[in-house]
Motif scaffolding. Structure first.
Motif, PDB file in Angstrom:
ATOM      1  N   LEU A   1       0.860  -1.178   0.000  1.00 56.92           N
ATOM      2  CA  LEU A   1       0.000   0.000   0.000  1.00 56.92           C
ATOM      3  C   LEU A   1       0.899   1.232   0.000  1.00 56.92           C
ATOM      4  O   LEU A   1       1.770   1.371   0.861  1.00 56.92           O
ATOM      5  CB  LEU A   1      -0.888  -0.007   1.240  1.00 56.92           C
ATOM      6  CG  LEU A   1      -1.729   1.225   1.505  1.00 56.92           C
ATOM      7  CD1 LEU A   1      -2.749   1.421   0.402  1.00 56.92           C
ATOM      8  CD2 LEU A   1      -2.405   1.108   2.860  1.00 56.92           C
ATOM      9  N   ALA A   2       0.726   2.124  -0.960  1.00 61.11           N
ATOM     10  CA  ALA A   2       1.513   3.355  -1.025  1.00 61.11           C
ATOM     11  C   ALA A   2       0.895   4.373  -0.063  1.00 61.11           C
ATOM     12  O   ALA A   2      -0.275   4.729  -0.195  1.00 61.11           O
ATOM     13  CB  ALA A   2       1.528   3.911  -2.440  1.00 61.11           C
ATOM     14  N   VAL A   3       1.677   4.793   0.920  1.00 57.57           N
ATOM     15  CA  VAL A   3       1.210   5.766   1.911  1.00 57.57           C
ATOM     16  C   VAL A   3       2.061   7.026   1.805  1.00 57.57           C
ATOM     17  O   VAL A   3       3.236   6.961   1.443  1.00 57.57           O
ATOM     18  CB  VAL A   3       1.260   5.196   3.347  1.00 57.57           C
ATOM     19  CG1 VAL A   3       0.307   4.040   3.493  1.00 57.57           C
ATOM     20  CG2 VAL A   3       2.654   4.773   3.727  1.00 57.57           C
ATOM     21  N   PRO A   4       1.494   8.188   2.127  1.00 56.94           N
ATOM     22  CA  PRO A   4       2.279   9.425   2.047  1.00 56.94           C
ATOM     23  C   PRO A   4       3.346   9.469   3.137  1.00 56.94           C
ATOM     24  O   PRO A   4       3.265   8.759   4.141  1.00 56.94           O
ATOM     25  CB  PRO A   4       1.237  10.527   2.243  1.00 56.94           C
ATOM     26  CG  PRO A   4       0.093   9.867   2.902  1.00 56.94           C
ATOM     27  CD  PRO A   4       0.117   8.420   2.513  1.00 56.94           C
ATOM     28  N   VAL A   5       4.324  10.311   2.934  1.00 56.78           N
ATOM     29  CA  VAL A   5       5.394  10.501   3.900  1.00 56.78           C
ATOM     30  C   VAL A   5       4.786  10.997   5.204  1.00 56.78           C
ATOM     31  O   VAL A   5       3.982  11.936   5.210  1.00 56.78           O
ATOM     32  CB  VAL A   5       6.433  11.521   3.373  1.00 56.78           C
ATOM     33  CG1 VAL A   5       7.506  11.790   4.406  1.00 56.78           C
ATOM     34  CG2 VAL A   5       7.046  11.036   2.073  1.00 56.78           C
ATOM     35  N   LEU A   6       5.148  10.339   6.306  1.00 58.47           N
ATOM     36  CA  LEU A   6       4.617  10.757   7.598  1.00 58.47           C
ATOM     37  C   LEU A   6       5.106  12.170   7.920  1.00 58.47           C
ATOM     38  O   LEU A   6       6.248  12.526   7.680  1.00 58.47           O
ATOM     39  CB  LEU A   6       5.066   9.787   8.685  1.00 58.47           C
ATOM     40  CG  LEU A   6       4.528   8.366   8.542  1.00 58.47           C
ATOM     41  CD1 LEU A   6       5.109   7.471   9.626  1.00 58.47           C
ATOM     42  CD2 LEU A   6       3.021   8.348   8.595  1.00 58.47           C
ATOM     43  N   GLY A   7       4.220  12.977   8.455  1.00 58.41           N
ATOM     44  CA  GLY A   7       4.568  14.352   8.786  1.00 58.41           C
ATOM     45  C   GLY A   7       4.438  15.307   7.618  1.00 58.41           C
ATOM     46  O   GLY A   7       4.664  16.497   7.769  1.00 58.41           O
ATOM     47  N   SER A   8       4.081  14.812   6.442  1.00 58.33           N
ATOM     48  CA  SER A   8       3.965  15.693   5.279  1.00 58.33           C
ATOM     49  C   SER A   8       2.597  16.355   5.198  1.00 58.33           C
ATOM     50  O   SER A   8       2.377  17.198   4.348  1.00 58.33           O
ATOM     51  CB  SER A   8       4.206  14.904   3.989  1.00 58.33           C
ATOM     52  OG  SER A   8       3.155  13.983   3.772  1.00 58.33           O
TER      53      SER A   8
END
Length: 122
Positions: free
Chosen positions: A65-72
């Motif tokens: 699963l492609a997840v966004p960069v944490l904290g972005s």
């Protein structure tokens, strides 16, 4: 005596014979289409393709699963299930267009997650 006409390239006629797409080509095509639809690297997507005996294909995709960069603060617009449902439709349609075969079922299993880092254009 007349000579029979032979259909050649560009003539629009049919040439006797058959065309088949091998199983390895179907698997790699499904893998490439799935990787693009799910926004994951090609090497991370796995595909299994089975013929249902009536000319249709059942496709099983396993990918992270492609997840966004944490904290972005880039929160996805939709739930994972909605993304997966849309990706299944995209995969089925693209495979149908490329192979000319009916896609009866597409199953997507998320096996892990990867960070979807934006790529820099050089």
């Amino acid at each position: 005596m007349s000579t029979p006409a032979v259909a050649g390239p560009g003539s629009g006629g049919r040439v006797p014979g058959s065309d088949r797409i091998g199983s390895a080509a179907l698997v790699h095509t499904a893998q490439a289409v799935a990787a693009e639809a799910l926004r994951v690297p090609f090497q991370e997507a796995r595909a299994r393709v089975a013929d249902d005996g009536r000319g249709g294909l059942a496709v099983e995709i396993t990918a992270p699963l492609a997840v966004p960069v944490l904290g972005s603060h880039a929160v996805p617009d939709e739930p994972v299930t909605t993304s997966a449902h849309r990706a299944r439709g995209t995969i089925a349609e693209r495979l149908r267009t490329i192979t000319g075969r009916q896609i009866e079922r597409v199953t997507v299993t998320f096996s892990s997650s990867v960070v979807d880092t934006p790529r820099r254009v050089r």
